[in-house]
Design an enzyme around this catalytic site. Structure first.
Site, PDB file in Angstrom:
ATOM      1  N   GLY A  10      96.268 -11.471  59.553  1.00 18.95           N
ATOM      2  CA  GLY A  10      95.153 -10.588  59.903  1.00 18.95           C
ATOM      3  C   GLY A  10      95.521  -9.534  60.933  1.00 18.95           C
ATOM      4  N   GLY A  13      98.126 -11.368  63.537  1.00 21.23           N
ATOM      5  CA  GLY A  13      99.364 -11.865  62.956  1.00 21.23           C
ATOM      6  C   GLY A  13     100.238 -10.773  62.361  1.00 21.23           C
ATOM      7  N   LEU A 217      90.310 -15.426  77.758  1.00 21.38           N
ATOM      8  CA  LEU A 217      88.836 -15.359  77.776  1.00 21.38           C
ATOM      9  C   LEU A 217      88.371 -14.542  78.975  1.00 21.38           C
ATOM     10  CD1 LEU A 217      87.725 -19.016  76.875  1.00 21.38           C
ATOM     11  CD2 LEU A 217      88.004 -17.085  75.355  1.00 21.38           C
ATOM     12  N   ALA A 219      90.002 -12.165  80.657  1.00 24.00           N
ATOM     13  CA  ALA A 219      90.308 -10.737  80.523  1.00 24.00           C
ATOM     14  C   ALA A 219      89.259 -10.041  79.661  1.00 24.00           C
ATOM     15  CB  ALA A 219      91.701 -10.552  79.914  1.00 24.00           C
ATOM     16  N   ALA A 221      86.196 -11.085  79.062  1.00 26.10           N
ATOM     17  CA  ALA A 221      84.900 -11.122  79.753  1.00 26.10           C
ATOM     18  C   ALA A 221      84.821 -10.023  80.814  1.00 26.10           C
ATOM     19  CB  ALA A 221      84.689 -12.498  80.391  1.00 26.10           C
ATOM     20  N   LEU A 223      86.464  -7.140  80.835  1.00 23.23           N
ATOM     21  CA  LEU A 223      86.375  -5.824  80.180  1.00 23.23           C
ATOM     22  C   LEU A 223      84.964  -5.583  79.648  1.00 23.23           C
ATOM     23  CD1 LEU A 223      89.793  -5.846  78.279  1.00 23.23           C
ATOM     24  CD2 LEU A 223      89.185  -4.375  80.207  1.00 23.23           C
ATOM     25  N   CYS A 272      86.361  -9.838  69.481  1.00 26.51           N
ATOM     26  CA  CYS A 272      86.643 -10.752  70.595  1.00 26.51           C
ATOM     27  C   CYS A 272      85.595 -10.816  71.695  1.00 26.51           C
ATOM     28  CB  CYS A 272      87.978 -10.378  71.242  1.00 26.51           C
ATOM     29  SG  CYS A 272      89.372 -10.828  70.204  1.00 26.51           S
ATOM     30  N   ARG A 342      83.983  -5.627  62.760  1.00 24.72           N
ATOM     31  CA  ARG A 342      83.465  -6.902  63.274  1.00 24.72           C
ATOM     32  C   ARG A 342      82.660  -6.675  64.560  1.00 24.72           C
ATOM     33  NH1 ARG A 342      88.944 -10.324  63.094  1.00 24.72           N
ATOM     34  NH2 ARG A 342      89.724  -8.349  63.895  1.00 24.72           N
TER      35      ARG A 342
END
Length: 480
Positions: A10, A13, A217, A219, A221, A223, A272, A342
């Site tokens: 994806g 990867g 997590l 980083a 949060a 941003l 994310c 997304r």
């Protein structure tokens, strides 16, 4: 020759492995996935994801030391280092529904690795996972090990879509977390040696497993929090006549704060930010820290508020109804230079307008009709499952057409919503667009990309997030 295999072809990867292959010609890299369609796309001239510079990197290495295959078990069995980059969607039912990460795909990958491994392996977490996932994976591997040694590492990605290749070629830092045991340290060194082919050693940070998992997590949060902070300010700016760009510029001049991630917008998106914050909230709740959980939850609440506020502003400005009116939506991806949709704010904005019976005409240079229809008809969190496990091809959403240029989208429209900051939207012939629109003609700029004054001179009524309001808009407050 060292062999690396990555499970999951994806957004993470594919590009990561392509750059490793480019920079480490002596390492054999295989990217594997159970989706035949996705692997076929990687092996074709049309890659399954759009990312500037990716095409060139893949073409340089494919057929030499980079391959894409559906033969997952063969490549896993042959490799020394296995990266796992599978989906970790938010759970939709059961314990932790709506917050916790669903580790189904991760667990089945771990069981398969244990099943097919015939030699010692380093297993690397590349997906964003909740803290302590490595421990769970370690248990699965060791309980099924048949005498084989597995070392688990956490190597979170810090890529920004749209700049993924340059981020990989010149990263701020590479983070590797492992066990503080002799085997763990040896595994960390092996992975560090891979990255050291092109990353200065002082930028390769080595930590314990939990610190690496939590750093990712944290980083995201931090941003997302910056975006929600400036978006909260944008609402206050509109109410007071301040200009959010000027406020953000003044704030960003403080070297302790800095200028990045201070652009007010219709809201953050991407795979994310929301998922990782929900995950963080769940971990805080599980560890008896409700105050900390509530603090991070607020970042998502402000993001949702911003999208709702934008929709309300559109409807209230257009005589309190958009029923039957054509509205052009320019941009659907969550940001420019990517085709990724997304969690894009465009989904909630479009759904809000459809709920008010608007007729939408959508144009995005990198997102096709099937993807847009799929996004608008899917339930929350469905997007984060592999495509073959998503609901079957969706029924078309009525009152939505997808077109292939901005002029077709805007012809006969009552209003324009700019939801992605594609450069081409700055340079459109707005005089021509104005001539072909219904009057009064509205522009709702969710990314502050257009020259509002120039558009007002043409005759548009313009709403820019966080900017002083047109007299027209002042008379019609957006009620949240």
């Amino acid at each position: 020759m060292v062999k690396i295999c990555c499970i999951g072809a994806g957004y993470v990867g594919g590009p990561t492995m392509a750059v490793i292959a480019l920079k480490c010609p002596n390492i054999q890299v295989a990217v594997v996935d159970i989706s035949t369609a996705r692997i076929n796309a990687w092996n074709s001239d049309t890659l399954p994801i759009y990312e500037p510079g990716l095409d060139e990197v893949v073409k340089k290495c494919q057929g030499k030391n980079l391959s894409f295959s559906t033969d997952v078990e063969k490549h896993v069995a042959e490799s020394d280092i296995v990266f796992v980059s599978v989906n970790t969607p938010t759970k939709t039912q059961g314990l932790g529904a709506g917050k916790a990460a669903d580790l189904t795909y991760w667990e089945s990958a771990a069981r398969m690795i244990a099943d097919v491994a015939k030699s010692n392996k380093i297993v690397v977490e590349k997906s964003t996972v909740p803290v302590k996932t490595a421990e769970a994976i370690e248990k699965i591997l060791t309980h099924n090990s048949k005498g084989i040694n597995f070392s688990i590492l956490s190597n979170p990605e810090f890529l920004a879509e749209g700049t993924a290749i340059s981020d990989l070629l010149n990263p701020d830092r590479v983070l590797i977390g492992g066990r503080e045991t002799p085997e763990g340290k040896k595994a960390i060194e092996a992975l560090r040696d891979v990255y050291a082919h092109w990353v200065p050693v002082d930028r390769i940070l080595c930590t314990n497993l939990w610190s690496a998992e939590l750093s990712k997590l944290a980083a995201n949060a931090f941003l997302a929090q910056r975006i929600s902070s400036v978006n909260a300010m944008s609402a206050l700016c509109e109410a007071t006549g301040a200009d959010v760009s000027q406020v953000a510029h003044a704030v960003g001049k403080d070297t302790r704060i800095g200028p990045k991630f201070l652009n007010a917008s219709v809201g953050f998106g991407g795979s994310c930010f929301q998922k990782d914050i929900l995950n963080l909230v769940y971990i805080c709740e599980c560890n008896g820290l409700p105050e900390v959980a509530t603090y991070w939850k607020q970042v998502i609440k402000v993001n949702d508020y911003q999208k709702t506020r934008f929709v309300n502003r559109i409807v209230s400005s257009m005589f309190n109804t958009v029923s039957g009116k054509k509205i052009a939506v320019l941009g659907f991806a969550f940001k420019k230079d990517t085709g990724d949709t997304r969690e894009t704010p465009a989904i909630d904005v479009c759904k809000g307008l459809i709920g008010d019976k608007a007729k939408l005409s959508i144009y995005d240079p990198q997102v096709n009709q099937d993807q847009i229809q799929r996004d608008l008809s899917m339930k929350k969190f469905d997007w984060d499952h592999p495509v073959h496990l998503q609901p079957m091809s969706p029924t078309s959403v009525k009152d939505v057409s997808v077109v292939w240029d901005a002029y077709t989208a805007t012809k006969d429209a009552h209003g324009i919503c700019i939801l992605t900051e594609w450069d081409e939207f700055k340079n459109l012939d707005y005089q021509k667009i104005f001539n072909d629109m219904q009057k009064p003609a509205f522009v709702f700029d969710g990314r502050n990309v257009v020259d509002a004054e120039k558009l007002r001179k043409i005759g548009f009524i313009v709403y820019s997030i966080g900017k002083p309001l047109d007299d027209w808009l002042k008379d019609m407050p957006a009620v949240a």
